[in-house]
Structures are given as C-alpha cells and as structure tokens.
Design a protein around this motif. Structure first.
Motif, PDB file in Angstrom:
ATOM      1  N   ARG A   1      50.790  38.850  43.432  1.00 30.17           N
ATOM      2  CA  ARG A   1      51.670  38.513  43.043  1.00 30.17           C
ATOM      3  C   ARG A   1      51.892  37.011  42.335  1.00 30.17           C
ATOM      4  N   ASP A   2      50.512  36.398  42.937  1.00 32.79           N
ATOM      5  CA  ASP A   2      49.517  35.536  42.059  1.00 32.79           C
ATOM      6  C   ASP A   2      48.359  35.391  40.422  1.00 32.79           C
ATOM      7  N   HIS A   3      48.733  36.568  40.591  1.00 37.39           N
ATOM      8  CA  HIS A   3      47.909  36.935  39.165  1.00 37.39           C
ATOM      9  C   HIS A   3      47.599  38.575  38.592  1.00 37.39           C
ATOM     10  N   GLN A   4      49.151  38.896  39.297  1.00 35.57           N
ATOM     11  CA  GLN A   4      49.705  39.821  37.885  1.00 35.57           C
ATOM     12  C   GLN A   4      48.201  41.346  38.315  1.00 35.57           C
ATOM     13  N   LEU A   5      47.766  41.350  39.263  1.00 36.86           N
ATOM     14  CA  LEU A   5      46.081  42.151  39.374  1.00 36.86           C
ATOM     15  C   LEU A   5      46.560  43.027  39.827  1.00 36.86           C
TER      16      LEU A   5
ATOM     17  N   ARG B   1      37.503  43.991  46.063  1.00 39.98           N
ATOM     18  CA  ARG B   1      36.023  43.204  45.784  1.00 39.98           C
ATOM     19  C   ARG B   1      35.956  43.172  44.484  1.00 39.98           C
ATOM     20  N   ALA B   2      35.729  44.324  43.794  1.00 39.58           N
ATOM     21  CA  ALA B   2      35.241  44.642  42.321  1.00 39.58           C
ATOM     22  C   ALA B   2      36.976  44.712  40.698  1.00 39.58           C
ATOM     23  N   ALA B   3      38.186  44.236  41.935  1.00 40.26           N
ATOM     24  CA  ALA B   3      38.798  43.837  40.719  1.00 40.26           C
ATOM     25  C   ALA B   3      39.292  42.069  40.770  1.00 40.26           C
ATOM     26  N   CYS B   4      38.770  41.868  42.261  1.00 41.45           N
ATOM     27  CA  CYS B   4      39.361  40.167  41.606  1.00 41.45           C
ATOM     28  C   CYS B   4      37.338  39.993  41.106  1.00 41.45           C
ATOM     29  N   ALA B   5      36.311  40.030  41.212  1.00 39.56           N
ATOM     30  CA  ALA B   5      35.373  40.178  40.473  1.00 39.56           C
ATOM     31  C   ALA B   5      34.563  40.044  38.965  1.00 39.56           C
ATOM     32  N   ILE B   6      35.627  41.399  38.322  1.00 37.67           N
ATOM     33  CA  ILE B   6      36.231  41.607  37.172  1.00 37.67           C
ATOM     34  C   ILE B   6      37.050  40.477  36.533  1.00 37.67           C
ATOM     35  N   HIS B   7      38.029  40.374  37.731  1.00 36.36           N
ATOM     36  CA  HIS B   7      39.010  39.261  36.896  1.00 36.36           C
ATOM     37  C   HIS B   7      38.564  37.546  36.876  1.00 36.36           C
ATOM     38  N   GLY B   8      36.876  37.390  37.869  1.00 36.88           N
ATOM     39  CA  GLY B   8      37.006  36.026  37.806  1.00 36.88           C
ATOM     40  C   GLY B   8      37.616  35.044  38.859  1.00 36.88           C
TER      41      GLY B   8
END
Ligand SMILES: NC(=O)C1=CN([C@@H]2O[C@H](COP(=O)(O)OP(=O)(O)OC[C@H]3O[C@@H](n4cnc5c(N)ncnc54)[C@H](OP(=O)(O)O)[C@@H]3O)[C@@H](O)[C@H]2O)C=CC1
Ligand SMILES: Nc1nc(=O)c2c([nH]1)NC[C@@H]1CN(c3ccc(C(=O)N[C@@H](CCC(=O)O)C(=O)O)cc3)C=[N+]21
Ligand SMILES: [Mg+2]
Length: 294
Positions: free
Chosen positions: A28-32, A281-288
C-alpha cells in the motif's frame, strides 16, 4: 511429568499473519510486492512437499511466488544463467535453490552465484560469514524457526546450556551462531562425537538436526529440558503413505522433557514461515525501506 508440546502450527500461523500484515503495508505505502523464487532441480519427493507448501503460503501472505522446476540433468551453465536472471529480476527479492542438488552440480558454485541480498536461505558465504561474525545477516530459515520456538518457552536463553547435534551449513552451524548471539553456552555434536547421551544430559536445550529417526532417546535428556526436533525422516509403511518421524524418540522424551516440538507440526512449519519473513526483509532492504516489524 509430561512435556508441554510446542505447537509449531499455531506459532507459524501467527508469524505468517504478521508477515501478511507487513506485506499489505509495503504494498500500500510503497507499491512494493515482495517476490520469492524457488528453484527445484530434479524430483526429490521430500523437496516437492516443501516447495508446494512454500508456494501456497507465499501467495497467501500477499507475496509473489515464482517456481522454477528444472530436470535433474540440467547443466551447471544453464542453472547459473537462471540464477543470473533471477538476480537481475526486479520482481524477485528472494532466491532459494532447493538442496540437495544432483551430484553432477557443484553446490558451492551455485550458492555463490546467488546475489547475497536475495539469499533468503542465508547460505551464501557473505551471509554465513556475517552471521558468524555477529553482524546483521539474512539467516537460514530453519535455525531462525528453532530460536522462535525456543523463545515460546524461554523468554531468555542467556547462560543456558544448549547442545546442537548436527553441523550442516543449512541447519546445525547457523543454529550454533544464533544461539551464541542469544548468549547460550553451546556444545556442537556430530557423527564423530563421543557419548552423545552424556553430552545431552548437561543440556537445558537440545536441538536434534541429524537425519536419523528417533536417535535421541528419552533417557539421554535432562529432566525438564526443552527439545527442538529438526529431523524429518520418512519411514515407509507397507500399503500406506510414509510416516514422518523426527530425530528424537518422541514418546520417550514426553516423560522427561519440559517441552518438545512434534514432527510434523514443529520446526518444519516454522521453516516456511521464516522464509516469508526473510523474503519480506530482503525486499525492504533492497528498496532501502526500514526493516519490517516482524
Ligand atoms: N524441519 C525442517 O525445516 C528441516 C528439517 N531438516 C531435517 O533435519 C535433519 C538434518 O538435516 P541437515 O542438517 O540438512 O542434514 P545433513 O545430512 O547435512 O547433516 C547431518 C548432520 O548430522 C550429523 N550426524 C550424522 N549421524 C550422526 C550420528 N550418528 N551422531 C551424531 N551426529 C550425526 C552429521 O555429522 P558429520 O558432520 O560428522 O557428517 C551432520 O553434521 C534431516 O532429517 C533433515 O531432513 C533439514 C532442513 C530443514
Ligand atoms: N535450500 C534449502 N533450504 C531449505 O530450507 C531446505 C532445503 N533446501 N532442502 C530440504 C530442507 C527440508 N526443509 C523442510 C521445510 C519444511 C518442512 C515442513 O513443512 N514440514 C512439515 C510437514 C511436511 C510433510 O507433511 O511432509 C512439518 O514438519 O509439519 C519440512 C522440511 C527445508 N529444507
Ligand atoms: Mg516439523
């Protein structure tokens, strides 16, 4: 005394629920949309069970799931090309290559080819080394699950005596590192260890990751010990589907242990849930993005 049974199904479902909430938030917040790719070479029956439940649960958590099934005789070059493609695919944040690989493939070469940022199994030397150094790392899923199950019994394990039976790169070794990071006192046992029964008698926490059905006997255990059974052994039953048993003699252990995980319904459930955690966790880290609250 009869041991408390640690319900991996319930604890894993609760963890998956928290992952799903966080996935909904980053979508929702980051389109990720976090995505997990699983590579299965050949058709090991045990692996297929695992890969199937992983696929269902990844989608149920709101993440994208990509499955790549390759024939057992795939060349190392073709597998490396697939991994390079997944490393560069922006929809993929986690890559898991199911082990064991057929003998013709060099496991170390394959694992080393995975982008460490997408290595949700925590097997790349970059992650294994970071974990051993006590630094932030993607950690292997089964050991992470073992720690969560232990903490459902003991809020702190600082100063407790733990024994880890088994020293594989996938389970035993990383579990030792996580236990050390929790300030436990850790004994590492393996096939050359002498008098396992005597070593276990000292342990408040027993982790069996051997692959030998019911090897750990009830009378090896210290009264009240917490027993985490990682083993998944398929015992053939004539005319029926195989029976799953762990590395611990469960019925015997029930009379001695303070708490114990069942097989199935224990560690295996947590492995899949932790894979979802690592992918998020990996997705968040990759996207900063900041580390998720799970
Ligand atoms: N629940 C889950 O999510 C998972 C379950 N598993 C299960 O956990 C078990 C272990 O898996 P994995 O670590 O990959 O297995 P490995 O075969 O890679 O490692 C087994 C370890 O056990 C040791 N060992 C073997 N025989 C003995 C013995 N008689 N006494 C003491 N130690 C012994 C070996 O010692 P040495 O190093 O000396 O050879 C080795 O370190 C298996 O049953 C597997 O199916 C695995 C992954 C996930
Ligand atoms: N690169 C890699 N990473 C792994 O994490 C990995 C691997 N290779 N190779 C094989 C082992 C084994 N493994 C399991 C995961 C879940 C269950 C699981 O869900 N078990 C259910 C029962 C499943 C059944 O009924 O057969 C349970 O214990 O309740 C089992 C085993 C992950 N492994
Ligand atoms: Mg289990």
């Amino acid at each position: 005394m009869t041991a408390r049974i640690i319900d991996g199904k319930v604890i894993a479902a609760e963890l998956r629920g928290r992952v799903a909430d966080e996935v909904a938030r980053v979508r929702r917040d980051h389109q990720l949309t976090p995505g997990l790719a699983v590579v299965l070479v050949g058709n090991d029956p045990a692996s297929e069970v695992y890969v199937r439940s992983k696929h269902t649960q990844t989608q149920a958590a709101g993440m994208a799931s990509f499955e790549h099934k390759l024939p057992a005789d795939v060349s190392e070059g073709d597998l490396l090309v697939l991994i390079a493609r997944l490393n560069h695919d922006p929809r993929v944040h986690g890559i898991l290559v199911q082990l064991p690989l057929p003998k013709t493939l060099h496991t170390e070469t394959i694992i080393n080819a995975i982008d460490p940022a997408k290595d949700v199994d925590g097997l790349h030397p970059n992650n294994a080394g970071r974990l051993a150094g006590g630094f932030a790392a993607l950690s292997p899923c089964t050991p992470l699950g073992c720690i969560i199950l232990t903490k459902s019994v003991h809020a702190s394990i600082e100063g407790m005596n733990a024994i880890v039976i088994g020293r594989s790169n996938l389970v035993g070794r990383p579990l030792v590192q996580l236990l050390l990071n929790e300030n436990a006192t850790v004994t590492i046992a393996h096939s050359r260890s002498r008098d396992l029964a005597k070593l276990c008698a000292q342990a408040d926490l027993v982790y069996a990751a051997v692959g030998r059905p019911e090897m750990v006997r009830g009378d090896w255990l210290k009264l009240g010990a917490t027993v985490i059974d990682v083993g998944i052994n398929r015992i053939p039953v004539p005319g029926a589907k195989p029976k799953l048993v762990g590395d611990v003699a469960f019925q015997e252990a029930l009379d001695v242990a303070g708490a114990i995980t069942p097989v199935p319904g224990g560690v295996g459930q947590m492995t899949v849930a932790c894979l979802l955690v690592n992918t998020l966790r990996a997705a968040c880290a990759i996207h900063g993005l900041p580390a998720p609250a799970v």
